[in-house]
Write an enzyme that holds these catalytic residues in place. Structure first.
Site, PDB file in Angstrom:
ATOM      1  CG  ASP A  21     -17.552 -31.051  20.031  1.00  0.00           C
ATOM      2  OD1 ASP A  21     -17.594 -32.296  20.101  1.00  0.00           O
ATOM      3  OD2 ASP A  21     -18.414 -30.326  20.574  1.00  0.00           O
ATOM      4  CB  SER A  22     -20.561 -32.981  17.338  1.00  0.00           C
ATOM      5  OG  SER A  22     -20.790 -32.720  18.712  1.00  0.00           O
TER       6      SER A  22
ATOM      7  CB  CYS B 241     -15.688 -34.694  19.744  1.00  0.00           C
ATOM      8  SG  CYS B 241     -17.187 -35.672  19.564  1.00  0.00           S
TER       9      CYS B 241
ATOM     10  CD  GLU C 255     -24.565 -27.802  20.229  1.00  0.00           C
ATOM     11  OE1 GLU C 255     -24.830 -26.897  19.425  1.00  0.00           O
ATOM     12  OE2 GLU C 255     -23.426 -28.291  20.351  1.00  0.00           O
TER      13      GLU C 255
ATOM     14  CB  CYS D 214     -20.007 -35.527  26.654  1.00  0.00           C
ATOM     15  SG  CYS D 214     -20.752 -34.518  25.343  1.00  0.00           S
TER      16      CYS D 214
ATOM     17  CG  HIS E 291     -21.916 -30.627  24.013  1.00  0.00           C
ATOM     18  ND1 HIS E 291     -21.134 -31.278  23.094  1.00  0.00           N
ATOM     19  CD2 HIS E 291     -22.697 -29.766  23.300  1.00  0.00           C
ATOM     20  CE1 HIS E 291     -21.429 -30.841  21.882  1.00  0.00           C
ATOM     21  NE2 HIS E 291     -22.372 -29.921  21.974  1.00  0.00           N
TER      22      HIS E 291
HETATM   23  N1  DGL Z   1     -19.177 -33.084  22.537  1.00  0.00           N
HETATM   24  C1  DGL Z   1     -19.143 -34.383  22.047  1.00  0.00           C
HETATM   25  C2  DGL Z   1     -18.495 -35.359  22.978  1.00  0.00           C
HETATM   26  O1  DGL Z   1     -17.585 -34.967  23.678  1.00  0.00           O
HETATM   27  C3  DGL Z   1     -20.287 -34.941  21.272  1.00  0.00           C
HETATM   28  C4  DGL Z   1     -21.667 -34.617  21.635  1.00  0.00           C
HETATM   29  C5  DGL Z   1     -22.594 -35.095  20.524  1.00  0.00           C
HETATM   30  O2  DGL Z   1     -22.451 -34.592  19.428  1.00  0.00           O
HETATM   31  O3  DGL Z   1     -23.399 -35.985  20.788  1.00  0.00           O
HETATM   32  O4  DGL Z   1     -18.823 -36.514  23.016  1.00  0.00           O
END
Ligand code: DGL
Length: 275
Positions: free
Chosen positions: A14-15, A77, A156, A188, A190
């Site tokens: 993931d990012s 992600c 984050e 997402c 996150h």
């Molecule tokens: N967690 C990621 C997603 O599912 C990316 C969040 C990001 O880096 O903007 O899209």
């Protein structure tokens, strides 16, 4: 098939911290599998970047995981899954599992009224990734999309239940609240970190869909299908690699995973690019 193939780890990227929500799900249904995680914390967020950049970063992330000899790549992600899945599948000779199709299918299993909301990053929403995937499976449902980019830095930062998070969630979700949806896709990885706030703002009548749960079950099915499940009976080892070590990473990751993370290592971004 080489016996050792089965003992290779599952790769997840993931990012940033968000993919840990997927690691948690994968580890809970495949507890004896080893997992290698890569979070590109030096370049998070991906969600506001162009498709080309997200594809480029995703290829580097996946190459890093391949250098750790993984047997499957989980693109934890949604942003990367929205734009890079085809390239990743062409480039690597292991199964590549994304978030969108499993999440879309999961949402359709839960909706009763056929009115589904989707929240995600700008890239995921602007590419209409979930809308297309849901409509492909069932053209009769209605899908309402909303980008919520500030949820990523809030997660984050570990602002899981702060006042600011409630205010931002109220602001972002007010249109969806008026649309009478019964299901909301957390598009997402996150966002499950902020699930409590999102649920409170949307109300108990709205079912939140965590695509990570659906994707984890696809990982299991795929490993079984290709005969690549580990023979081990002992708990799997999890290795975490990140491209920057922000001060709070371990603190937040520990809370989220419900246990202290061992083996967090930094990957040099130059090395990542040169792979
Ligand atoms: N967690 C990621 C997603 O599912 C990316 C969040 C990001 O880096 O903007 O899209």
């Amino acid at each position: 098939m080489n016996f050792m193939e089965k003992e290779k780890p599952i790769g997840v990227f993931d990012s940033g911290i968000g993919g840990l929500t997927v690691v948690k799900r994968v580890a809970s249904i495949l507890p004896t599998e080893n997992i290698v995680y890569f979070g590109d914390t030096a370049r998070v967020p991906y969600g506001g970047k162009s498709n080309t950049t997200v594809v480029e970063y995703s290829m580097q992330d996946a190459k890093f995981l391949m250098s750790k000899n993984v047997k499957v790549i989980v693109v934890a992600c949604n942003t990367a899954s929205s734009v890079a899945l085809d390239d990743l599948r062409k480039a690597f000779n292991v199964p590549v599992i994304g978030m969108i199709e499993p999440g879309a299918d999961f949402a359709l299993k839960h909706t009763v009224t056929g009115r589904i909301g989707v929240i995600g990053t700008n890239t995921t929403i602007n590419n209409h990734a979930y809308l297309k995937a849901i409509k492909k499976l069932n053209p009769d449902v209605e899908v309402f999309e909303k980008a919520c980019p500030l949820f990523v830095p809030l997660a984050e930062e570990g602002w899981i239940e702060s006042k600011a998070t409630y205010l931002i969630a109220e602001e972002y979700l007010k249109e969806l609240k008026d649309l009478n949806i019964d299901t909301l896709v957390l598009g997402c990885t996150h966002y499950p970190i902020l699930a409590k706030v999102i649920q409170e703002v949307m109300g108990e009548g709205v079912k939140l869909i965590d695509s990570g749960i659906a994707a984890a079950s696809i990982v299991k099915t795929e490993l079984e299908r290709i005969g690549f499940c580990t023979n081990s009976f002992s708990p799997g080892i999890q290795d975490f690699y990140i491209s920057d070590i922000p001060q709070k990473f371990k603190e937040i990751a520990d809370i989220f995973m419900g246990k202290p993370l061992e083996f967090i290592r930094k990957v040099d971004i130059e090395k990542l690019i040169s792979l």
